[in-house]
Design a protein around this motif. Structure first.
Motif, mmCIF file in Angstrom:
data_model
loop_
_atom_site.group_PDB
_atom_site.id
_atom_site.type_symbol
_atom_site.label_atom_id
_atom_site.label_comp_id
_atom_site.label_asym_id
_atom_site.label_seq_id
_atom_site.Cartn_x
_atom_site.Cartn_y
_atom_site.Cartn_z
ATOM 1 N N LEU A 22 57.027 37.856 17.249
ATOM 2 C CA LEU A 22 56.658 38.797 18.299
ATOM 3 C C LEU A 22 57.764 39.830 18.490
ATOM 4 C CD1 LEU A 22 54.702 39.782 20.491
ATOM 5 C CD2 LEU A 22 55.930 38.278 22.085
ATOM 6 N N HIS A 23 59.025 39.380 18.501
ATOM 7 C CA HIS A 23 60.142 40.326 18.642
ATOM 8 C C HIS A 23 60.139 41.346 17.512
ATOM 9 C CE1 HIS A 23 62.421 38.821 22.075
ATOM 10 N NE2 HIS A 23 62.064 37.610 21.687
ATOM 11 N N LEU A 30 56.176 48.575 19.007
ATOM 12 C CA LEU A 30 56.257 48.902 20.437
ATOM 13 C C LEU A 30 57.700 48.741 20.923
ATOM 14 C CD1 LEU A 30 53.093 46.945 21.592
ATOM 15 C CD2 LEU A 30 53.346 49.424 21.576
ATOM 16 N N PRO A 31 58.590 49.603 20.466
ATOM 17 C CA PRO A 31 60.015 49.409 20.799
ATOM 18 C C PRO A 31 60.317 49.448 22.295
ATOM 19 C CG PRO A 31 59.664 51.505 19.671
ATOM 20 C CD PRO A 31 58.377 50.749 19.596
ATOM 21 N N MET A 32 59.579 50.205 23.085
ATOM 22 C CA MET A 32 59.835 50.217 24.529
ATOM 23 C C MET A 32 59.468 48.870 25.154
ATOM 24 S SD MET A 32 61.396 52.933 25.158
ATOM 25 C CE MET A 32 61.517 52.653 26.898
ATOM 26 N N ALA A 33 58.420 48.245 24.669
ATOM 27 C CA ALA A 33 58.043 46.917 25.163
ATOM 28 C C ALA A 33 59.119 45.897 24.804
ATOM 29 C CB ALA A 33 56.692 46.503 24.587
ATOM 30 N N GLY A 37 61.606 43.832 27.454
ATOM 31 C CA GLY A 37 61.617 42.369 27.449
ATOM 32 C C GLY A 37 60.268 41.722 27.682
ATOM 33 N N LEU A 38 59.188 42.380 27.266
ATOM 34 C CA LEU A 38 57.870 41.766 27.407
ATOM 35 C C LEU A 38 57.813 40.480 26.586
ATOM 36 C CD1 LEU A 38 55.244 44.654 27.183
ATOM 37 C CD2 LEU A 38 56.437 43.763 29.174
ATOM 38 N N ARG A 39 57.146 39.478 27.161
ATOM 39 C CA ARG A 39 56.960 38.205 26.476
ATOM 40 C C ARG A 39 55.482 37.842 26.541
ATOM 41 N NH1 ARG A 39 61.404 39.381 25.341
ATOM 42 N NH2 ARG A 39 63.334 38.255 25.676
ATOM 43 N N ALA A 71 52.923 48.718 34.188
ATOM 44 C CA ALA A 71 51.756 49.224 33.459
ATOM 45 C C ALA A 71 51.812 48.826 31.990
ATOM 46 C CB ALA A 71 51.663 50.741 33.595
ATOM 47 N N MET A 72 53.008 48.863 31.409
ATOM 48 C CA MET A 72 53.171 48.492 30.001
ATOM 49 C C MET A 72 52.800 47.020 29.796
ATOM 50 S SD MET A 72 56.499 49.096 27.543
ATOM 51 C CE MET A 72 57.586 48.889 28.923
#
Length: 167
Positions: A22-23, A30-33, A37-39, A71-72
């Motif tokens: 996922l990373h 999606l580098p901003m995600a 730190g979205l998980r 929102a992301m």
């Protein structure tokens, strides 16, 4: 409505549920995600859960998570389901066409966004493949704080259109 998981969707699901994979996916696509730190904590054909935490890169001047970061995470919860359902069959384009949000509580700590619209997404994709016409789905992503209180509800409209096959 339950959704039958195709072998391609199962492979995709296993890959994105692997933290390392996922990373790598987020860094590449999606580098901003990735920076935020979205998980992805849960992904089934019916539902996805995505978390985002309050930290330096996600903060706003009011000591809570910036609305764009929320929102992301909300969009990713429905978008990752759509990506999984697109895996099987002919190519389908997908695009966010509208977003609405209601904020009910200050977002601090770890926020979990749940989207349970997998069956609607799968149906729209199947219909688009069958007819060649575009379909839209309004997906709801609800953000909960660690106490279980709702902090935000996002309604994200996705458009799906089967791509024409070259002959």
């Amino acid at each position: 409505m339950t959704v039958t998981e195709t072998p391609q969707a199962a492979t995709f699901r296993r890959q994105v549920l692997s933290p390392v994979k996922l990373h790598l996916f987020l860094m590449r696509k999606l580098p901003m995600a990735w920076l935020a730190g979205l998980r992805l904590t849960q992904l089934t054909p019916e539902q996805a859960v995505v978390t985002i935490g309050f930290k330096f890169l996600t903060q706003n001047p009011f000591r809570s998570i910036y609305f764009a970061c929320l929102a992301m995470a909300a969009e990713f919860a429905s978008g990752i389901q759509a990506m999984m359902h697109v895996q099987a069959g002919s190519p389908v384009s997908m695009l966010v066409t509208k977003m609405e949000a209601d904020f009910t509580k200050k977002a601090v700590g770890l926020i979990s966004f749940t989207s349970a619209d997998g069956p609607l997404i799968a149906q729209a994709i199947a219909e688009s493949r069958a007819t060649g016409e575009g379909r839209t789905v309004v997906c709801t992503s609800t953000g909960f704080d660690e106490a279980g209180d709702i902090v935000a509800v996002f309604r994200i409209t996705w458009s799906f259109k089967a791509k024409r096959q070259a002959v």
